[in-house]
Design a protein around this motif. Structure first.
Motif, PDB file in Angstrom:
ATOM      1  N   PHE A   1       0.867  -1.184   0.000  1.00  0.00           N
ATOM      2  CA  PHE A   1       0.000   0.000   0.000  1.00  0.00           C
ATOM      3  C   PHE A   1       0.897   1.225   0.000  1.00  0.00           C
ATOM      4  CE2 PHE A   1      -2.442  -3.338   2.114  1.00  0.00           C
ATOM      5  CZ  PHE A   1      -3.642  -3.291   1.430  1.00  0.00           C
ATOM      6  N   PHE A   2       0.468   2.274  -0.694  1.00  0.00           N
ATOM      7  CA  PHE A   2       1.298   3.469  -0.831  1.00  0.00           C
ATOM      8  C   PHE A   2       0.629   4.656  -0.145  1.00  0.00           C
ATOM      9  CE2 PHE A   2       2.514   0.716  -4.330  1.00  0.00           C
ATOM     10  CZ  PHE A   2       3.904   0.754  -4.264  1.00  0.00           C
ATOM     11  N   PHE A   3       1.343   5.230   0.834  1.00  0.00           N
ATOM     12  CA  PHE A   3       0.874   6.409   1.552  1.00  0.00           C
ATOM     13  C   PHE A   3       1.559   7.640   0.985  1.00  0.00           C
ATOM     14  CE2 PHE A   3       0.744   3.579   5.625  1.00  0.00           C
ATOM     15  CZ  PHE A   3      -0.238   2.786   5.041  1.00  0.00           C
ATOM     16  N   ILE A   4       0.844   8.740   0.906  1.00  0.00           N
ATOM     17  CA  ILE A   4       1.427   9.975   0.382  1.00  0.00           C
ATOM     18  C   ILE A   4       1.080  11.150   1.277  1.00  0.00           C
ATOM     19  CG2 ILE A   4      -0.552  10.393  -1.144  1.00  0.00           C
ATOM     20  CD1 ILE A   4       1.411  11.737  -3.127  1.00  0.00           C
ATOM     21  N   HIS A   5       2.047  12.030   1.481  1.00  0.00           N
ATOM     22  CA  HIS A   5       1.815  13.291   2.176  1.00  0.00           C
ATOM     23  C   HIS A   5       2.564  14.388   1.444  1.00  0.00           C
ATOM     24  CE1 HIS A   5       2.390  16.570   5.101  1.00  0.00           C
ATOM     25  NE2 HIS A   5       1.234  16.179   5.572  1.00  0.00           N
ATOM     26  N   ALA A   6       1.966  15.551   1.348  1.00  0.00           N
ATOM     27  CA  ALA A   6       2.608  16.685   0.681  1.00  0.00           C
ATOM     28  C   ALA A   6       2.420  17.939   1.513  1.00  0.00           C
ATOM     29  CB  ALA A   6       2.021  16.891  -0.721  1.00  0.00           C
ATOM     30  N   ASN A   7       3.426  18.784   1.516  1.00  0.00           N
ATOM     31  CA  ASN A   7       3.348  20.107   2.130  1.00  0.00           C
ATOM     32  C   ASN A   7       3.356  21.160   1.034  1.00  0.00           C
ATOM     33  OD1 ASN A   7       3.206  19.882   5.022  1.00  0.00           O
ATOM     34  ND2 ASN A   7       5.290  19.072   4.994  1.00  0.00           N
ATOM     35  N   ALA A   8       2.780  22.305   1.332  1.00  0.00           N
ATOM     36  CA  ALA A   8       2.708  23.386   0.349  1.00  0.00           C
ATOM     37  C   ALA A   8       3.122  24.700   0.986  1.00  0.00           C
ATOM     38  CB  ALA A   8       1.300  23.499  -0.231  1.00  0.00           C
ATOM     39  N   TYR A   9       3.646  25.579   0.159  1.00  0.00           N
ATOM     40  CA  TYR A   9       4.002  26.919   0.630  1.00  0.00           C
ATOM     41  C   TYR A   9       2.763  27.756   0.918  1.00  0.00           C
ATOM     42  CZ  TYR A   9       8.991  26.507  -0.471  1.00  0.00           C
ATOM     43  OH  TYR A   9      10.308  26.140  -0.494  1.00  0.00           O
ATOM     44  N   VAL A  10       1.832  27.732  -0.044  1.00  0.00           N
ATOM     45  CA  VAL A  10       0.702  28.647   0.056  1.00  0.00           C
ATOM     46  C   VAL A  10      -0.383  28.216  -0.913  1.00  0.00           C
ATOM     47  CG1 VAL A  10       1.433  30.267  -1.757  1.00  0.00           C
ATOM     48  CG2 VAL A  10       0.162  31.133   0.228  1.00  0.00           C
ATOM     49  N   LEU A  11      -1.591  28.648  -0.635  1.00  0.00           N
ATOM     50  CA  LEU A  11      -2.714  28.458  -1.538  1.00  0.00           C
ATOM     51  C   LEU A  11      -3.033  29.782  -2.200  1.00  0.00           C
ATOM     52  CD1 LEU A  11      -5.230  26.886  -2.627  1.00  0.00           C
ATOM     53  CD2 LEU A  11      -6.427  27.675  -0.570  1.00  0.00           C
ATOM     54  N   VAL A  12      -3.100  29.780  -3.531  1.00  0.00           N
ATOM     55  CA  VAL A  12      -3.424  30.986  -4.284  1.00  0.00           C
ATOM     56  C   VAL A  12      -4.806  30.812  -4.881  1.00  0.00           C
ATOM     57  CG1 VAL A  12      -2.788  32.458  -6.220  1.00  0.00           C
ATOM     58  CG2 VAL A  12      -1.001  31.435  -4.785  1.00  0.00           C
ATOM     59  N   GLY A  13      -5.692  31.756  -4.613  1.00  0.00           N
ATOM     60  CA  GLY A  13      -7.065  31.624  -5.062  1.00  0.00           C
ATOM     61  C   GLY A  13      -7.792  30.602  -4.218  1.00  0.00           C
ATOM     62  N   THR A  14      -8.509  29.680  -4.853  1.00  0.00           N
ATOM     63  CA  THR A  14      -9.247  28.649  -4.121  1.00  0.00           C
ATOM     64  C   THR A  14      -8.773  27.244  -4.428  1.00  0.00           C
ATOM     65  OG1 THR A  14     -10.923  28.506  -5.875  1.00  0.00           O
ATOM     66  CG2 THR A  14     -11.323  30.056  -4.061  1.00  0.00           C
ATOM     67  N   LYS A  15      -7.916  27.089  -5.433  1.00  0.00           N
ATOM     68  CA  LYS A  15      -7.587  25.733  -5.859  1.00  0.00           C
ATOM     69  C   LYS A  15      -6.112  25.493  -6.149  1.00  0.00           C
ATOM     70  CE  LYS A  15     -12.115  24.908  -7.968  1.00  0.00           C
ATOM     71  NZ  LYS A  15     -12.842  24.434  -9.166  1.00  0.00           N
ATOM     72  N   MET A  16      -5.285  26.512  -6.233  1.00  0.00           N
ATOM     73  CA  MET A  16      -3.913  26.312  -6.676  1.00  0.00           C
ATOM     74  C   MET A  16      -2.930  26.364  -5.511  1.00  0.00           C
ATOM     75  SD  MET A  16      -1.663  28.376  -9.553  1.00  0.00           S
ATOM     76  CE  MET A  16      -2.801  27.908 -10.850  1.00  0.00           C
TER      77      MET A  16
END
Length: 354
Positions: free
Chosen positions: A59-74
């Motif tokens: 089974f493959f688990f995934i996690h991601a971090n992001a700098y920021v959300l721009v608008g509502t979806k990006m």
């Protein structure tokens, strides 16, 4: 204010039951796909169990971090980790990389810096070792889940021969909006990142993102044949969600990436998170096995399900010299909070797996 085009974040109970009705078509699709995803997981686990392939199935688990959300979806991603897990071996392998998403839109650099300081601690501007090519990240993820470049080429050849798009193995992720490292709804971050990765390639590639808690619940129900070893029985999905929310292995040393270990901030590290999820799975789903639970390579100690409920409190009493301090729970600026995202490829993809 028009309702048809207005995004309103769904409010869910721990059973994933909406507390308020939403009127957008996309949100109704999310609800339908969540139910389909549950059905896919139930049938997958049942089929693997009946064929005696459950214990060594990856089974493959995934996690991601992001700098920021721009608008509502990006989202602008900064880190991703993928982990290969099986009941028999625990953590079999891991993939991790920092990501350079390029320049942020004007005015968002401060938001990225402020959010990073209290969560994942990945600095902006990105570090030199951060990977700027999403196509390369996708290629590395494909090699990781399929077992090397030869396997990727073979999968691509078969897909082209059959006239179909390649499809990655199912990916599983989890988020808890109350915990500091999930201020970004992780399903949305992981989904958005996978969209960016698959769109960066000249070869079409699909993906499916499933709820990790549902997988834990089904594996626990299937492998709890020995009550004395499995602890108290789980009555609902809420038990699995609470087990993941408890994050009993938060203070396990030396399971973060090199960068986060170097700055003494592995709590929000994507690599540390997927390993902690794997440890939680092993501690709750190892009843059919003889001997100790499978573990993370490197000596991370396993706990029984009974002990895991109090381990987080006990570990918080350790000295600062041996424990990693968890960042405070702080919210993002309003414009950086994510709207509800569709965490699955499509309804058609979900039905195809039933």
């Amino acid at each position: 204010m028009g309702k048809k085009n207005k995004w309103k974040p769904l409010t869910y109970t721990v059973e994933d039951t909406p507390l308020q009705e939403n009127v957008t078509v996309e949100e109704e699709d999310v609800r339908q796909m969540l139910n389909l995803s549950y059905e896919v997981i139930e049938k997958t686990v049942a089929k693997l169990f009946s064929s005696s392939n459950l214990v060594d199935h990856p089974f493959f688990f995934i996690h991601a971090n992001a700098y920021v959300l721009v608008g509502t979806k990006m989202f602008y991603p900064c880190e991703v980790a993928v982990l290969k897990f099986s009941l028999q071996k625990g953590v079999e392998d891991t993939y991790h990389t920092l990501i350079n998403p390029g320049s942020l839109p004007v005015g968002f650099a401060h938001d990225a810096q402020a959010y990073g300081e209290v969560t994942h601690r990945v600095p902006y501007p990105p570090l030199k070792e951060a990977e700027p090519s999403l196509a390369k990240v996708l290629d590395e993820v494909q090699q990781f889940v399929w077992g090397g470049p030869k396997a990727v080429r073979e999968c691509r050849r078969r897909s082209q021969f059959a006239g179909e798009e390649m499809c990655l193995p199912p990916l599983y992720t989890f988020y808890d909006k109350e915990l500091f490292h999930y201020d970004f709804v992780n399903e949305a971050v992981a989904f958005d990142l996978m969209q960016k990765l698959t769109m960066s390639s000249d070869t079409p590639c699909r993906f499916l993102l499933h709820p990790l808690a549902k997988l834990l619940y089904e594996l626990r129900r299937t492998t709890s044949g020995a009550p004395a070893a499995s602890g108290s029985e789980w009555s609902s999905l809420r038990d699995a969600q609470e087990a993941l929310q408890r994050d009993s292995f938060l203070y396990t040393p030396n399971i973060g990436c090199e960068f986060h270990e170097r700055i003494d901030a592995p709590a929000c590290c994507s690599l540390s998170l997927v390993k902690r999820w794997a440890l939680t799975f092993s501690s709750h789903c190892s009843a059919p096995f003889q001997g100790p639970c499978p573990s993370v390579p490197g000596g991370a100690k396993q706990e029984s399900p009974e002990a895991s409920s109090t381990s987080g409190e006990a570990q918080q009493g350790r000295s600062e010299a041996t424990c990693v301090s968890a960042p405070p729970r702080r919210r993002l600026p309003a414009r950086a909070l994510p709207a509800l995202r569709q965490p699955y490829a499509s309804i058609q993809d979900m039905k195809h797996n039933l």
